[in-house]
Design a protein around this motif. Structure first.
Motif, PDB file in Angstrom:
ATOM      1  N   ALA A  16       0.675  -1.238  -0.006  1.00  0.00           N
ATOM      2  CA  ALA A  16      -0.205   0.026  -0.042  1.00  0.00           C
ATOM      3  C   ALA A  16       0.899   1.256  -0.060  1.00  0.00           C
ATOM      4  O   ALA A  16       0.491   2.272  -0.767  1.00  0.00           O
ATOM      5  N   ALA A  17       2.088   1.239   0.712  1.00  0.00           N
ATOM      6  CA  ALA A  17       2.902   2.208   0.986  1.00  0.00           C
ATOM      7  C   ALA A  17       3.567   2.750  -0.555  1.00  0.00           C
ATOM      8  O   ALA A  17       3.660   3.836  -0.919  1.00  0.00           O
ATOM      9  N   MET A  18       3.867   1.809  -1.292  1.00  0.00           N
ATOM     10  CA  MET A  18       4.610   1.828  -2.652  1.00  0.00           C
ATOM     11  C   MET A  18       3.525   2.269  -3.445  1.00  0.00           C
ATOM     12  O   MET A  18       3.824   3.145  -4.442  1.00  0.00           O
ATOM     13  N   ILE A  19       2.324   1.584  -3.554  1.00  0.00           N
ATOM     14  CA  ILE A  19       1.254   1.963  -4.446  1.00  0.00           C
ATOM     15  C   ILE A  19       1.061   3.702  -4.349  1.00  0.00           C
ATOM     16  O   ILE A  19       0.844   4.335  -5.381  1.00  0.00           O
ATOM     17  N   LEU A  20       0.790   3.967  -2.987  1.00  0.00           N
ATOM     18  CA  LEU A  20       0.571   5.523  -2.764  1.00  0.00           C
ATOM     19  C   LEU A  20       1.525   6.383  -3.267  1.00  0.00           C
ATOM     20  O   LEU A  20       1.397   7.294  -4.003  1.00  0.00           O
TER      21      LEU A  20
ATOM     22  N   GLN B 280       1.597  -3.853 -12.485  1.00  0.00           N
ATOM     23  CA  GLN B 280       0.766  -2.628 -12.148  1.00  0.00           C
ATOM     24  C   GLN B 280      -0.533  -3.141 -11.513  1.00  0.00           C
ATOM     25  O   GLN B 280      -1.351  -3.787 -12.502  1.00  0.00           O
ATOM     26  N   PRO B 281      -0.939  -2.841 -10.588  1.00  0.00           N
ATOM     27  CA  PRO B 281      -2.183  -3.068  -9.871  1.00  0.00           C
ATOM     28  C   PRO B 281      -3.345  -2.875 -10.628  1.00  0.00           C
ATOM     29  O   PRO B 281      -4.376  -3.286 -10.737  1.00  0.00           O
TER      30      PRO B 281
ATOM     31  N   ALA C 213       8.959   1.358 -11.021  1.00  0.00           N
ATOM     32  CA  ALA C 213       9.151   1.103  -9.620  1.00  0.00           C
ATOM     33  C   ALA C 213       7.948  -0.021  -9.034  1.00  0.00           C
ATOM     34  O   ALA C 213       8.232  -0.809  -8.279  1.00  0.00           O
ATOM     35  N   LEU C 214       6.726   0.233  -9.562  1.00  0.00           N
ATOM     36  CA  LEU C 214       5.782  -0.691  -9.146  1.00  0.00           C
ATOM     37  C   LEU C 214       5.951  -2.063 -10.011  1.00  0.00           C
ATOM     38  O   LEU C 214       5.744  -3.067  -9.124  1.00  0.00           O
TER      39      LEU C 214
ATOM     40  N   ILE D 227      13.523  -4.674  -2.296  1.00  0.00           N
ATOM     41  CA  ILE D 227      14.683  -4.343  -3.090  1.00  0.00           C
ATOM     42  C   ILE D 227      14.487  -3.987  -4.449  1.00  0.00           C
ATOM     43  O   ILE D 227      15.101  -3.109  -5.034  1.00  0.00           O
ATOM     44  N   GLY D 228      13.456  -4.569  -5.199  1.00  0.00           N
ATOM     45  CA  GLY D 228      12.953  -4.107  -6.611  1.00  0.00           C
ATOM     46  C   GLY D 228      12.802  -2.679  -6.729  1.00  0.00           C
ATOM     47  O   GLY D 228      13.100  -1.995  -7.697  1.00  0.00           O
ATOM     48  N   PHE D 229      11.908  -2.059  -5.499  1.00  0.00           N
ATOM     49  CA  PHE D 229      11.421  -0.918  -5.489  1.00  0.00           C
ATOM     50  C   PHE D 229      12.547   0.112  -5.272  1.00  0.00           C
ATOM     51  O   PHE D 229      12.725   0.972  -5.978  1.00  0.00           O
ATOM     52  N   GLY D 230      13.380  -0.408  -4.333  1.00  0.00           N
ATOM     53  CA  GLY D 230      14.464   0.408  -3.802  1.00  0.00           C
ATOM     54  C   GLY D 230      15.534   0.880  -5.063  1.00  0.00           C
ATOM     55  O   GLY D 230      16.000   1.862  -5.238  1.00  0.00           O
ATOM     56  N   LEU D 231      15.873  -0.358  -5.747  1.00  0.00           N
ATOM     57  CA  LEU D 231      16.873  -0.049  -6.944  1.00  0.00           C
ATOM     58  C   LEU D 231      16.272   0.608  -7.916  1.00  0.00           C
ATOM     59  O   LEU D 231      17.001   1.413  -8.625  1.00  0.00           O
ATOM     60  N   THR D 232      15.136   0.592  -8.329  1.00  0.00           N
ATOM     61  CA  THR D 232      14.399   1.486  -9.254  1.00  0.00           C
ATOM     62  C   THR D 232      14.358   2.943  -8.835  1.00  0.00           C
ATOM     63  O   THR D 232      14.892   3.710  -9.725  1.00  0.00           O
ATOM     64  N   VAL D 233      14.259   3.363  -7.682  1.00  0.00           N
ATOM     65  CA  VAL D 233      14.332   4.764  -7.123  1.00  0.00           C
ATOM     66  C   VAL D 233      15.785   5.237  -7.275  1.00  0.00           C
ATOM     67  O   VAL D 233      16.013   6.268  -7.736  1.00  0.00           O
ATOM     68  N   PHE D 234      16.799   4.124  -6.781  1.00  0.00           N
ATOM     69  CA  PHE D 234      18.169   4.563  -6.700  1.00  0.00           C
ATOM     70  C   PHE D 234      18.487   4.875  -8.152  1.00  0.00           C
ATOM     71  O   PHE D 234      19.366   6.002  -8.452  1.00  0.00           O
ATOM     72  N   PHE D 235      18.373   3.943  -9.055  1.00  0.00           N
ATOM     73  CA  PHE D 235      18.802   4.307 -10.539  1.00  0.00           C
ATOM     74  C   PHE D 235      18.159   5.471 -11.136  1.00  0.00           C
ATOM     75  O   PHE D 235      18.691   6.298 -11.995  1.00  0.00           O
ATOM     76  N   ASN D 236      16.821   5.800 -10.815  1.00  0.00           N
ATOM     77  CA  ASN D 236      16.208   6.964 -11.299  1.00  0.00           C
ATOM     78  C   ASN D 236      17.017   8.135 -10.601  1.00  0.00           C
ATOM     79  O   ASN D 236      16.929   9.252 -11.452  1.00  0.00           O
TER      80      ASN D 236
END
Length: 489
Positions: free
Chosen positions: A131-135, A257-258, A401-402, A430-439
């Motif tokens: 939920a936090a990631m989706i928001l 994608q939800p 990211a999602l 990890i999947g979410f965090g790495l996407t944010v990192f490379f972005n």
């Protein structure tokens, strides 16, 4: 206001009244959370197929992809096979498991599926993190769509940006609040049909105005450099491979994608799922082909130097009659609404159900969900006005990211691998965090850094963004594999 603007405005008003009417029509169907969030798992093939197509494509196809082709030339076409592959994977591979498990287990949200087979405590943790990631991501996503709506109003009516954003947001909220997933899906079906019509009409008009296929190619060959005209973009072999992997990663992101996954959860039976896929993929082929033609023809007509995402409007204004121009602007707003309504609903379900807010108000779950939806929309409106960015950039960041957070978990569950809840949580983070990192690395100037930071920034700035869109899947899948506890039933 000119006669042309009045015609466009009248078309838009009629269209918006139709959407609100749909919301009123289906409002009485929403008696439970399942009704409000997945239409009681009762979607037929036409509603499911067209609403899925409209939701997955949104304004970034009509404006963003056509602009991407306009700016980058023939090398941009490498993105298309990856997009189509995402349709095939979700409908034909994921679809059976998503639909059947939803019927058997009573799932309502994507987080319910992510947490399938876990203990009660594990389900709560997974639901809260999801939920936090989706928001976080959907605020960016919604802001991008509101920005597209504002661009439409600014271009056609010279409305100030604040009023433009508020008008677009207001209409989406009205019918989404009234009708929930039923209204969202039915209106998305109508919007998908309108988007298809315009994705055929506008490219044909542009192509004719530019002198047909031979005229377009002659103009481009005379005015553009070799890199723009080449499928390789004159990139070195290894850079080209990275570019292709990166743009194909856009299709990979669809697997997490939800707002798309819920369409498959809501399909009523297997026959509807198979027929829905046929409808969705035909739509995707036609629309992406049309936007490719528009991008190329638009480059021939207006030349270099224009804002890629504004070429759509410029061609509509210069080469279509006013009444058809009204349809074109309505199509852009359709693209916006077909995504915003879906992700607003998913974001509301994340807060009200996955975070457990609605459980504190027994019997008032739907009302709580509506309040949450309004709050999320207001935050997105603020972000649209305060943090300007291109539609393409915002959408692709949230999409990647999602996709990296949820896609690996869904893939493993579909192939029959059940991982422990700690492995699922670690893979998502990890999947979410790495996407944010490379972005974030992609926004830095590599020349000002040293050591690992400079290397990461250079990787993140490769054409196509392969490290942002694809690499985060690798450690996430490994974590899930090594954290497996048993084969899923």
């Amino acid at each position: 206001m000119s006669q042309e603007s009045l015609i466009v405005l009248a078309t838009l008003i009629a269209y918006k009244l139709l959407l609100v009417g749909v919301g009123v029509w289906v409002s009485k169907r929403n008696q439970t959370e399942s009704d409000f969030f997945i239409a009681g798992q009762g979607l037929g093939p036409w509603v499911a197929g067209l609403s899925y197509a409209a939701s997955t494509s949104s304004a970034w196809v009509l404006l963003g992809f056509s602009g991407f082709v306009y700016l980058n030339g023939f090398s941009a076409l490498w993105m298309v096979p990856g997009i189509w592959a995402g349709y095939v994977a979700i409908w034909l591979w994921f679809g059976r498991r998503l639909r059947s498990e939803t019927a058997e287990q009573g799932h309502v949200t994507t987080a319910d599926f992510l947490a399938g087979g876990q203990s009660a405590g594990g389900k709560r943790l997974i639901g809260a993190v999801a939920a936090a990631m989706i928001l976080f991501c959907f605020i960016f996503y919604i802001a991008a769509q509101f920005g597209a709506a504002a661009q439409a109003f600014e271009t056609q009516f010279a409305l100030p940006r604040v009023e433009s954003v508020l008008v677009g947001a207001g209409v989406v909220l009205i019918y989404s609040l009234l009708g929930g997933f039923w209204a969202v899906s039915v209106t998305d079906m109508l919007q998908g049909a309108l988007m298809l019509l315009v994705a055929l009409l506008l490219p044909i008009a542009a192509l004719i105005a530019a002198g047909g296929p031979s005229g377009v190619m002659a103009t481009l060959q005379a005015n553009e450099n070799a890199a723009w005209l080449s499928l390789t973009g004159d990139m070195p072999a290894m850079v080209l491979i990275g570019f292709i992997v990166g743009v194909w990663g856009v299709g990979l992101g669809a697997l997490g994608q939800p707002q798309l996954i819920t369409r498959l959860m809501a399909v009523k039976d297997e026959a509807a799922r198979k027929r829905g896929f046929q409808i969705a993929i035909i739509w995707a082929i036609a629309v992406f082909a049309g936007m490719t033609v528009l991008g190329l023809s638009g480059r021939a007509l207006v030349g270099a130097g224009s804002n890629g995402e504004a070429v759509f409007y410029q061609v509509a204004r210069d080469y279509l009659p006013p009444i058809v121009g009204g349809l074109v602007i309505a199509a852009v707003l359709s693209a916006v609404m077909s995504t915003v309504d879906s992700i607003l609903l998913v974001a509301a379900s994340a807060v009200s159900r996955d975070l457990g807010v609605a459980r504190r108000f027994r019997g008032q779950e739907v009302t709580v969900s509506r309040i949450v939806m309004v709050a999320i929309a207001l935050i997105a409106v603020w972000m649209t006005l305060a943090l300007p960015s291109t539609i393409f950039a915002r959408v692709l960041f949230a999409w990647a990211a999602l996709g990296a957070a949820f896609g690996p978990v869904i893939v493993m569950r579909v192939v029959g691998v059940q991982s422990g809840h700690l492995a699922v949580l670690a893979a998502m983070i990890i999947g979410f965090g790495l996407t944010v990192f490379f972005n974030a690395m992609g926004a830095l100037d590599a020349s000002t850094l040293s050591g690992p930071g400079a290397v990461a920034a250079q990787w993140a700035q490769l054409p196509g963004d392969p490290f942002e869109r694809v690499f985060p899947w690798v450690p996430a899948l490994l974590i899930l594999w090594f954290g497996r506890v048993r084969a899923a039933v």
